[in-house]
Design a protein around this motif. Structure first.
Motif, short mmCIF file in Angstrom:
data_model
loop_
_atom_site.label_atom_id
_atom_site.label_comp_id
_atom_site.label_asym_id
_atom_site.label_seq_id
_atom_site.Cartn_x
_atom_site.Cartn_y
_atom_site.Cartn_z
N GLY A 1 0.83 -1.33 -0.04
CA GLY A 1 -0.05 -0.03 -0.02
C GLY A 1 0.83 1.25 -0.09
O GLY A 1 0.34 2.28 -0.60
N SER A 2 2.04 1.23 0.44
CA SER A 2 2.99 2.33 0.46
C SER A 2 4.42 1.90 0.21
O SER A 2 5.16 3.02 0.44
CB SER A 2 2.95 3.04 2.20
OG SER A 2 3.27 2.09 3.07
N ARG A 3 4.63 0.93 -0.28
CA ARG A 3 5.77 0.51 -0.81
C ARG A 3 6.50 1.32 -1.75
O ARG A 3 7.51 1.67 -2.16
CB ARG A 3 5.89 -0.92 -1.00
CG ARG A 3 7.09 -1.50 -1.36
CD ARG A 3 7.09 -3.11 -1.61
NE ARG A 3 8.18 -3.59 -2.10
CZ ARG A 3 9.22 -4.30 -1.59
NH1 ARG A 3 8.97 -4.38 -0.11
NH2 ARG A 3 9.92 -4.88 -2.00
N LEU A 4 5.48 1.88 -2.53
CA LEU A 4 5.95 2.59 -3.90
C LEU A 4 5.79 4.14 -3.49
O LEU A 4 6.68 4.98 -3.87
CB LEU A 4 5.03 2.34 -5.24
CG LEU A 4 5.10 3.26 -6.25
CD1 LEU A 4 6.56 3.24 -6.85
CD2 LEU A 4 4.18 2.72 -7.28
N THR A 5 4.64 4.50 -3.14
CA THR A 5 4.54 5.93 -2.66
C THR A 5 5.36 6.53 -1.78
O THR A 5 5.83 7.83 -1.63
CB THR A 5 3.01 6.36 -2.21
OG1 THR A 5 2.64 5.30 -1.01
CG2 THR A 5 1.87 5.79 -3.36
N SER A 6 5.66 5.87 -0.57
CA SER A 6 6.39 6.48 0.50
C SER A 6 7.86 6.72 0.24
O SER A 6 8.29 7.99 0.52
CB SER A 6 6.34 5.42 1.73
OG SER A 6 6.83 4.34 1.55
#
Length: 238
Positions: free
Chosen positions: A116-121
């Motif tokens: 869920g946030s592996r790409l965005t963070s």
């Protein structure tokens, strides 16, 4: 030429480009959008995701949700950082508050392999660092340079260079591509968000049976990620 002087020159050169100004504004807006809505959710006391508590990230967020006013405080700081980023006079303060929060989220996302946030963070971490670099004159005095920094006037909008910085945006595209590649292919096995999603990767894995066991270990038994990974790798050992 001292390091301080060289950095001042590089910064002054960047600040004269209109495209970089626009990119900075875009980063500020996107970072604010990334923090304000989830921050409001926390302030309202609602659970942040619908992940099962058996999921490593779901387990963490469930425990975080039950920390009471600590959970609320995180939401307050997220909203505050987002709002400060939108106000020109408080951008630096917003970026300073924002950075440790998003860095923590980024490290957590990789530690529990949360899609869920592996790409965005990590992209948000890079955008935050870019903003801090853009406002380098506001905080450079804390750096251990012998030569004091010289304050200079920032150019007005009509004075900005309209030449498109090809090398800079090529670097941005390359960084984005590397983050995407690592998010997709960085780990052999991912817990995914549900049991069904986790099992979709098993047919292509080196050991499908061990992969199914891994998914059950995470989503059915609720065991720690490291324990489930250890079981998977042991099953694949001769």
């Amino acid at each position: 030429m001292s390091l301080s002087t060289r950095l001042d020159q590089l910064h002054a050169q960047a600040r004269r480009n209109r495209w970089l100004w626009l990119f900075t504004i875009l980063c500020r807006i996107l970072l604010a959008v990334g923090f304000i809505p989830p921050g409001i959710v926390k302030i309202m006391g609602e659970r942040f995701t619908v992940l099962s508590v058996n999921h490593p990230m779901g387990n963490y967020l469930e425990a975080l949700h039950h920390t009471g006013y600590y959970y609320t405080m995180i939401g307050v700081m997220q909203v505050l950082a987002g709002l400060l980023l939108l106000i020109p006079r408080t951008v630096v303060l917003g970026a300073v508050i924002y950075f440790p929060i998003i860095l923590n989220i980024c490290i957590l996302s990789f530690a529990v392999r949360f899609e869920g946030s592996r790409l965005t963070s990590p992209l948000m971490v890079l955008a935050n660092l870019y903003i801090l670099c853009w406002y380098y004159p506001a905080w450079k005095h804390i750096l251990p340079f012998n030569q004091p920094a010289q304050a200079g006037r920032f150019p007005g909008w009509k004075e900005l260079d309209t030449k498109f910085p090809v090398k800079f945006f090529a670097g941005v595209a390359a960084a984005f591509a590397l983050v995407v590649l690592f998010a997709v292919y960085g780990n052999e096995l991912m817990p995914r968000n549900t049991l069904k999603e986790c099992q979709t990767q098993c047919e292509d894995s080196a050991n499908p049976a061990a992969c199914y066991t891994f998914c059950d270990c995470i989503h059915q038994e609720g065991q720690p990620l490291d324990d489930c990974l250890e079981t998977y790798y042991k099953a694949g050992s001769p």
